[in-house]
Design an enzyme around this catalytic site. Structure first.
Site, short mmCIF file in Angstrom:
data_model
loop_
_atom_site.label_atom_id
_atom_site.label_comp_id
_atom_site.label_asym_id
_atom_site.label_seq_id
_atom_site.Cartn_x
_atom_site.Cartn_y
_atom_site.Cartn_z
N ASP A 11 1.06 -1.22 0.04
CA ASP A 11 0.05 -0.04 -0.08
C ASP A 11 0.89 1.37 0.11
O ASP A 11 2.03 1.10 0.42
CB ASP A 11 -0.73 -0.06 1.22
CG ASP A 11 -1.67 1.08 1.47
OD1 ASP A 11 -2.25 1.59 0.43
OD2 ASP A 11 -1.40 1.89 2.55
N ASP A 13 -0.06 4.95 0.93
CA ASP A 13 -0.45 6.11 2.08
C ASP A 13 -0.40 5.36 3.42
O ASP A 13 -1.30 4.53 3.48
CB ASP A 13 -1.72 6.75 1.69
CG ASP A 13 -1.85 7.53 0.73
OD1 ASP A 13 -0.85 8.58 0.39
OD2 ASP A 13 -2.63 7.47 -0.18
N ASP A 167 -1.55 -0.82 5.97
CA ASP A 167 -1.60 -0.24 7.11
C ASP A 167 -3.21 -0.14 7.64
O ASP A 167 -3.65 0.50 8.78
CB ASP A 167 -1.19 1.25 7.37
CG ASP A 167 -2.02 2.44 6.60
OD1 ASP A 167 -2.02 2.00 5.18
OD2 ASP A 167 -2.32 3.47 7.04
#
Length: 218
Positions: A11, A13, A167
Site C-alpha cells: 500500500d 499512504d 496499514d
C-alpha cells in the site's frame, strides 16, 4: 536463496508515505467548503485506502450522492496544495532498495488515483523500483481483489508467493480476498486492534521492525 515471497505488494499512504494526516485534513477541509459538519478524525482515517468517491461517501455521509464528484474535486485541491510537504517514512528508501537487491519484486496497490500515485513517485524518486502499480481509478477499489489479481497476473507471480503489506483493514481484507498473505504495519491509518482482528502474519510498529520481519520471514 530465493525469498519466501517473490512479490511484495505495498500500500502507499500510511505504509510507505507519511500522508495520513494530510489526507485527513484534506477530507475535513473539503467538507467545510460544503458547509458540512466537521468530519471526525477517526472516521476520516478509517476510509484511507479506499477509492476517493467511495471513501468520501463514508466519511461525509450527509452529502447528496450527486455532489460527491464535486466534493472529490475539492478534496484534490486541498490535498495537492499540501502533499509536497509530505515524505516517505524514515528508512523506507533504504528498505526498498534492500528488498529489490535481495530478489523481491516490488509493486504498489493503492487507493490513490493514477495522478496522485505518479506525482508521489516522482516526488520521492522511487518510480523505477516498482515493477507494477495499480490505483483505484483504473481498477476496482479495495477490498475487491481485482487490484491484487491484476498485479500478480502482470508479473506472473502466484498468490502463495505474494505478500500484501498495508496499514489498513482494507489492505488486509484485499489480501484475504485475493488469497495472499498479509503483513500489517501499525504506524498508519488504522488502529492495532482493528488490524489484528484480521489475523495478518504479523503487526509491525515501525519501519525498522518491518525491515527486520522481511529479512527474517520474507
Amino acid at each position: 536463496m530465493n525469498p519466501r515471497f517473490e512479490l511484495l505488494a505495498f500500500d502507499w499512504d500510511g505504509t510507505l508515505f507519511d500522508s495520513t494526516a494530510c489526507i485527513v485534513k484534506s477530507i475535513q477541509a473539503a467538507a467545510r467548503e460544503f458547509g458540512l459538519p466537521e468530519v471526525p478524525t477517526e472516521r476520516a482515517r478509517h476510509v484511507i485506502g479506499l477509492g476517493l468517491e467511495p471513501a468520501l461517501q463514508i466519511a461525509v455521509p450527509e452529502l447528496p450522492r450527486e455532489q460527491y464528484r464535486e466534493l472529490a474535486n475539492a478534496y484534490r485541491r486541498h490535498y495537492f496544495a499540501t502533499v509536497h510537504e509530505v515524505t516517505l517514512f524514515e528508512g523506507v528508501p533504504e528498505l526498498l532498495h534492500e528488498l529489490a537487491g535481495r530478489g523481491h519484486r516490488l509493486a504498489v496497490a493503492t487507493g490513490k488515483s493514477r495522478r496522485g500515485l505518479d506525482e508521489a513517485l516522482r516526488q520521492v524518486g522511487l518510480h523505477d523500483l516498482f515493477e507494477a502499480t495499480r490505483t483505484a481509478d483504473e481498477t476496482a477499489s479495495k477490498p475487491n481483489p481485482q487490484m491484487l489479481h491484476e498485479l500478480m497476473d502482470e508479473l506472473g507471480v502466484p498468490a502463495h508467493a505474494t505478500l500484501m503489506i498495508g496499514d489498513t483493514t482494507h489492505d488486509l481484507q484485499l489480501a484475504a480476498n485475493a488469497g495472499t498473505a498479509a503483513l500489517a504495519v501499525g504506524f498508519g491509518a488504522h488502529g492495532h486492534e482493528e488490524l489484528q482482528s484480521l489475523r495478518p502474519l504479523a503487526l509491525v510498529h515501525d519501519v525498522p521492525a518491518l525491515a527486520h520481519w522481511l529479512r527474517t520471514h520474507g
